[in-house]
Design a protein around this motif. Sequence first.
Motif, PDB file in Angstrom:
ATOM      1  N   ASP A  13       7.414  -8.372   0.516  1.00 23.95           N
ATOM      2  CA  ASP A  13       7.234  -9.824   0.448  1.00 23.95           C
ATOM      3  C   ASP A  13       6.401 -10.339   1.617  1.00 23.95           C
ATOM      4  OD1 ASP A  13       8.685  -9.937  -1.861  1.00 23.95           O
ATOM      5  OD2 ASP A  13      10.568 -10.473  -0.874  1.00 23.95           O
ATOM      6  N   TYR A  14       6.611  -9.730   2.800  1.00 15.57           N
ATOM      7  CA  TYR A  14       5.852 -10.160   3.983  1.00 15.57           C
ATOM      8  C   TYR A  14       4.358  -9.861   3.819  1.00 15.57           C
ATOM      9  CZ  TYR A  14       4.123 -10.243   8.779  1.00 15.57           C
ATOM     10  OH  TYR A  14       3.384 -10.497   9.917  1.00 15.57           O
ATOM     11  N   LEU A  15       4.048  -8.690   3.283  1.00 13.35           N
ATOM     12  CA  LEU A  15       2.638  -8.311   3.082  1.00 13.35           C
ATOM     13  C   LEU A  15       2.049  -8.940   1.822  1.00 13.35           C
ATOM     14  CD1 LEU A  15       2.866  -4.505   3.955  1.00 13.35           C
ATOM     15  CD2 LEU A  15       2.021  -6.341   5.420  1.00 13.35           C
ATOM     16  N   ARG A  16       2.913  -9.478   0.960  1.00 14.91           N
ATOM     17  CA  ARG A  16       2.483 -10.078  -0.310  1.00 14.91           C
ATOM     18  C   ARG A  16       1.721  -9.062  -1.179  1.00 14.91           C
ATOM     19  NH1 ARG A  16       3.489 -15.418  -0.350  1.00 14.91           N
ATOM     20  NH2 ARG A  16       3.812 -16.461   1.669  1.00 14.91           N
ATOM     21  N   ILE A  17       2.291  -7.854  -1.241  1.00 11.98           N
ATOM     22  CA  ILE A  17       1.718  -6.791  -2.072  1.00 11.98           C
ATOM     23  C   ILE A  17       2.821  -6.267  -2.989  1.00 11.98           C
ATOM     24  CG2 ILE A  17       0.604  -4.538  -2.124  1.00 11.98           C
ATOM     25  CD1 ILE A  17      -0.502  -5.082   0.640  1.00 11.98           C
ATOM     26  N   PRO A  18       2.823  -6.630  -4.262  1.00 13.68           N
ATOM     27  CA  PRO A  18       3.841  -6.110  -5.180  1.00 13.68           C
ATOM     28  C   PRO A  18       3.659  -4.618  -5.443  1.00 13.68           C
ATOM     29  CG  PRO A  18       2.185  -7.357  -6.378  1.00 13.68           C
ATOM     30  CD  PRO A  18       1.881  -7.548  -4.925  1.00 13.68           C
ATOM     31  N   ASN A  19       4.760  -3.937  -5.738  1.00 16.41           N
ATOM     32  CA  ASN A  19       4.728  -2.492  -6.032  1.00 16.41           C
ATOM     33  C   ASN A  19       4.030  -1.710  -4.910  1.00 16.41           C
ATOM     34  OD1 ASN A  19       5.964  -2.923  -8.567  1.00 16.41           O
ATOM     35  ND2 ASN A  19       3.970  -3.417  -9.453  1.00 16.41           N
ATOM     36  N   LEU A  20       4.409  -2.008  -3.680  1.00 18.67           N
ATOM     37  CA  LEU A  20       3.750  -1.396  -2.521  1.00 18.67           C
ATOM     38  C   LEU A  20       3.846   0.125  -2.544  1.00 18.67           C
ATOM     39  CD1 LEU A  20       2.428  -1.511   0.280  1.00 18.67           C
ATOM     40  CD2 LEU A  20       4.709  -1.870   1.256  1.00 18.67           C
ATOM     41  N   SER A  21       5.033   0.646  -2.817  1.00 25.66           N
ATOM     42  CA  SER A  21       5.225   2.092  -2.781  1.00 25.66           C
ATOM     43  C   SER A  21       4.373   2.800  -3.830  1.00 25.66           C
ATOM     44  CB  SER A  21       6.706   2.426  -2.996  1.00 25.66           C
ATOM     45  OG  SER A  21       6.913   3.823  -2.998  1.00 25.66           O
ATOM     46  N   THR A  22       4.382   2.276  -5.063  1.00 22.35           N
ATOM     47  CA  THR A  22       3.614   2.899  -6.146  1.00 22.35           C
ATOM     48  C   THR A  22       2.124   2.878  -5.842  1.00 22.35           C
ATOM     49  OG1 THR A  22       5.294   2.217  -7.739  1.00 22.35           O
ATOM     50  CG2 THR A  22       3.138   2.839  -8.607  1.00 22.35           C
ATOM     51  N   LYS A  23       1.635   1.743  -5.381  1.00 25.57           N
ATOM     52  CA  LYS A  23       0.207   1.621  -5.073  1.00 25.57           C
ATOM     53  C   LYS A  23      -0.184   2.504  -3.891  1.00 25.57           C
ATOM     54  CE  LYS A  23      -0.350  -3.067  -6.891  1.00 25.57           C
ATOM     55  NZ  LYS A  23      -0.677  -4.479  -6.579  1.00 25.57           N
ATOM     56  N   ALA A  24       0.696   2.596  -2.898  1.00 24.55           N
ATOM     57  CA  ALA A  24       0.395   3.443  -1.745  1.00 24.55           C
ATOM     58  C   ALA A  24       0.308   4.912  -2.143  1.00 24.55           C
ATOM     59  CB  ALA A  24       1.466   3.246  -0.666  1.00 24.55           C
ATOM     60  N   MET A  25       1.225   5.362  -3.016  1.00 25.72           N
ATOM     61  CA  MET A  25       1.175   6.749  -3.469  1.00 25.72           C
ATOM     62  C   MET A  25      -0.076   7.020  -4.305  1.00 25.72           C
ATOM     63  SD  MET A  25       3.739   8.392  -2.205  1.00 25.72           S
ATOM     64  CE  MET A  25       3.587   7.369  -0.728  1.00 25.72           C
ATOM     65  N   GLU A  26      -0.487   6.036  -5.105  1.00 34.19           N
ATOM     66  CA  GLU A  26      -1.734   6.181  -5.872  1.00 34.19           C
ATOM     67  C   GLU A  26      -2.934   6.252  -4.941  1.00 34.19           C
ATOM     68  OE1 GLU A  26      -2.462   6.555  -9.102  1.00 34.19           O
ATOM     69  OE2 GLU A  26      -0.322   6.799  -9.539  1.00 34.19           O
ATOM     70  N   HIS A  27      -2.888   5.493  -3.867  1.00 34.83           N
ATOM     71  CA  HIS A  27      -3.993   5.526  -2.904  1.00 34.83           C
ATOM     72  C   HIS A  27      -4.057   6.861  -2.172  1.00 34.83           C
ATOM     73  CE1 HIS A  27      -6.947   4.103  -0.036  1.00 34.83           C
ATOM     74  NE2 HIS A  27      -6.152   4.459   0.962  1.00 34.83           N
ATOM     75  N   ILE A  28      -2.900   7.416  -1.820  1.00 35.65           N
ATOM     76  CA  ILE A  28      -2.875   8.729  -1.167  1.00 35.65           C
ATOM     77  C   ILE A  28      -3.430   9.791  -2.113  1.00 35.65           C
ATOM     78  CG2 ILE A  28      -1.380  10.506  -0.179  1.00 35.65           C
ATOM     79  CD1 ILE A  28      -1.815   8.016   1.571  1.00 35.65           C
ATOM     80  N   LYS A  29      -3.072   9.687  -3.375  1.00 37.56           N
ATOM     81  CA  LYS A  29      -3.620  10.608  -4.378  1.00 37.56           C
ATOM     82  C   LYS A  29      -5.139  10.471  -4.459  1.00 37.56           C
ATOM     83  CE  LYS A  29      -3.384  11.644  -9.344  1.00 37.56           C
ATOM     84  NZ  LYS A  29      -2.749  11.267 -10.636  1.00 37.56           N
ATOM     85  N   TYR A  30      -5.611   9.231  -4.389  1.00 37.86           N
ATOM     86  CA  TYR A  30      -7.060   8.988  -4.402  1.00 37.86           C
ATOM     87  C   TYR A  30      -7.734   9.616  -3.186  1.00 37.86           C
ATOM     88  CZ  TYR A  30     -11.216   6.424  -2.941  1.00 37.86           C
ATOM     89  OH  TYR A  30     -12.461   6.102  -2.455  1.00 37.86           O
ATOM     90  N   LEU A  31      -7.140   9.437  -2.012  1.00 41.70           N
ATOM     91  CA  LEU A  31      -7.735   9.997  -0.795  1.00 41.70           C
ATOM     92  C   LEU A  31      -7.871  11.511  -0.896  1.00 41.70           C
ATOM     93  CD1 LEU A  31      -5.992   7.961   2.074  1.00 41.70           C
ATOM     94  CD2 LEU A  31      -8.325   7.716   1.204  1.00 41.70           C
TER      95      LEU A  31
END
Length: 205
Positions: free
Chosen positions: A44-62
């Motif tokens: 909520d503080y970062l205003r990014i929904p589904n933070l964990s899912t998106k972060a894991m997708e980004h790590i996969k992308y990297l």
Amino acid sequence: IWYFSKPGIVNSLAFYLMTISLISTFFFNANPLIKFDGYFILMDYLRIPNLSTKAMEHIKYLFMNRVLGMTQQTSPARGSRELTIFTVYGISAFIYRVSLYLGISAGVYYRFDKLLGILLAVPALGVFVVKPVIKGIFSLIQRRNEIRPRLAGVAVFGALVAVFAGSLFVSWPVNSTYSCYVAPVNVQKITVPLAMPVKDVFVRE
């Protein structure tokens, strides 16, 4: 109560209650790296929904884009802010979760029951290591024609793996020093009649 009470059963109970509540609240419930209250507060503080899912997708992308050179892989990050957040959070959460389950399993194995430690470690390794690795290998086999390894990415990834693997074999100190209060186990209470003086007390250690 723990701070102001003298050593004894009340002091010990207050100490255990305080430490257990503190550990449970801050190290687990308030920890943003696992999906408890701390995670949703951070999201909520970062205003990014589904933070964990998106972060894991980004790590996969990297890994697939920057290490294996698969240019068709896309990242959910929109802008440099989300790119930084996803990278830091994704790596931290992955390392923390693997270390947490391995640490619990190792603690049970070495301190309590070895069979129970193995039974805890096998599912953890299967869910967090073996299953993702096998799934990733099959995905890479199907897209093997797209793989164009990048030297810089491979070097950075290898260094991160080496640091994490090396940290598992670091010898952490196992001895701690604490101040303590020593009192006799067997205490004999002696009572005397009211208004009677005690002339002599003989004590033998």
